[in-house]
Design an enzyme around this catalytic site. Sequence first.
Site, PDB file in Angstrom:
ATOM      1  N   SER A   1      60.178 106.077  21.161  1.00 31.78           N
ATOM      2  CA  SER A   1      59.177 105.680  20.180  1.00 31.78           C
ATOM      3  C   SER A   1      57.880 105.287  20.876  1.00 31.78           C
ATOM      4  CB  SER A   1      59.742 104.553  19.308  1.00 31.78           C
ATOM      5  OG  SER A   1      58.920 104.290  18.198  1.00 31.78           O
TER       6      SER A   1
ATOM      7  N   ASP B   1      62.654 112.336  10.325  1.00 33.28           N
ATOM      8  CA  ASP B   1      62.304 111.060  10.929  1.00 33.28           C
ATOM      9  C   ASP B   1      61.176 110.452  10.098  1.00 33.28           C
ATOM     10  OD1 ASP B   1      61.383 108.938  12.468  1.00 33.28           O
ATOM     11  OD2 ASP B   1      61.458 110.023  14.362  1.00 33.28           O
TER      12      ASP B   1
ATOM     13  N   HIS C   1      65.021 107.673  13.416  1.00 29.59           N
ATOM     14  CA  HIS C   1      64.066 107.491  14.508  1.00 29.59           C
ATOM     15  C   HIS C   1      64.733 107.083  15.818  1.00 29.59           C
ATOM     16  CE1 HIS C   1      60.025 107.027  16.017  1.00 29.59           C
ATOM     17  NE2 HIS C   1      60.183 105.739  16.295  1.00 29.59           N
TER      18      HIS C   1
END
Length: 267
Positions: free
Chosen positions: A95, A217, A245
């Site tokens: 991320s 996502d 995610h």
Amino acid sequence: MDVDRRNNVTVLGNPQGPAVVLAHGFGCDQNMWRLTVPALAEDYRVVLFDYVGSGRSDPAAFSEERYASLGGYARDAVEVCAALDLRDAVFVGHSVSAMIGVLAAGMAPERIGALVMVAPSPRYLDDDGYRGGFRAEDIDELLESLDSNYLGWSAAMAPVIMGNAERPELAAELTNSFCATHPDMARVFARTTFLSDSRDDLKTVTVPTLVLECTQDAIAPREVGAFVHQAIPGSTLVTLDATGHCPHLSAPEATNQAITAFLAGLR
């Protein structure tokens, strides 16, 4: 400065192998990589750490000024690599850590020789000709909710971030991770994350790069993966058969296979 203590550094695996640094995302800690470590430990020297303000890092080291930009977190990563004298390490960032890895590689190119970007997003806000997945009012609402009721925000957002509604234990784990983070420090990291724009930084990447995206996502839609791939010359884009995610938790086998295949190609 005791970086090992500050960032709760853990070193596992093959001490003679190439170094792989696993960096967690917002609201998480190094434990989120526990399903990836076994796939790497035999052949690689695996380095894990917690950003200051997360996990079991030293809260006394937190500085709102330093961590109000992604550069502050990138300095954490670089200082961990320097403390261990890593050379040409592979930085695996989940991320927001994917972008932190980009910055860290620019700060210390001798330390980081390749990048693996797991569900990356250089900008969460939509912009002209760019879909980040969130409107400005969405981000404002998200941050206001986080400021007013962090625990409630955590319980509401974790299922959205994790996806996989049929596996509620995954969302519960992420909720618990969020709730274990000090709210004041989490607020700083959240603002730094969701208001960041690292699109121009992608153009500076010159090292081998793997971009991993999921088929669905809610935080980083597939348009973002395509953008990152196009912005980094020579990068490899792999679309995992996974939703949510956090594919290293929801689809660890597919995630690990993609990472290890990329690493094998570097040797």
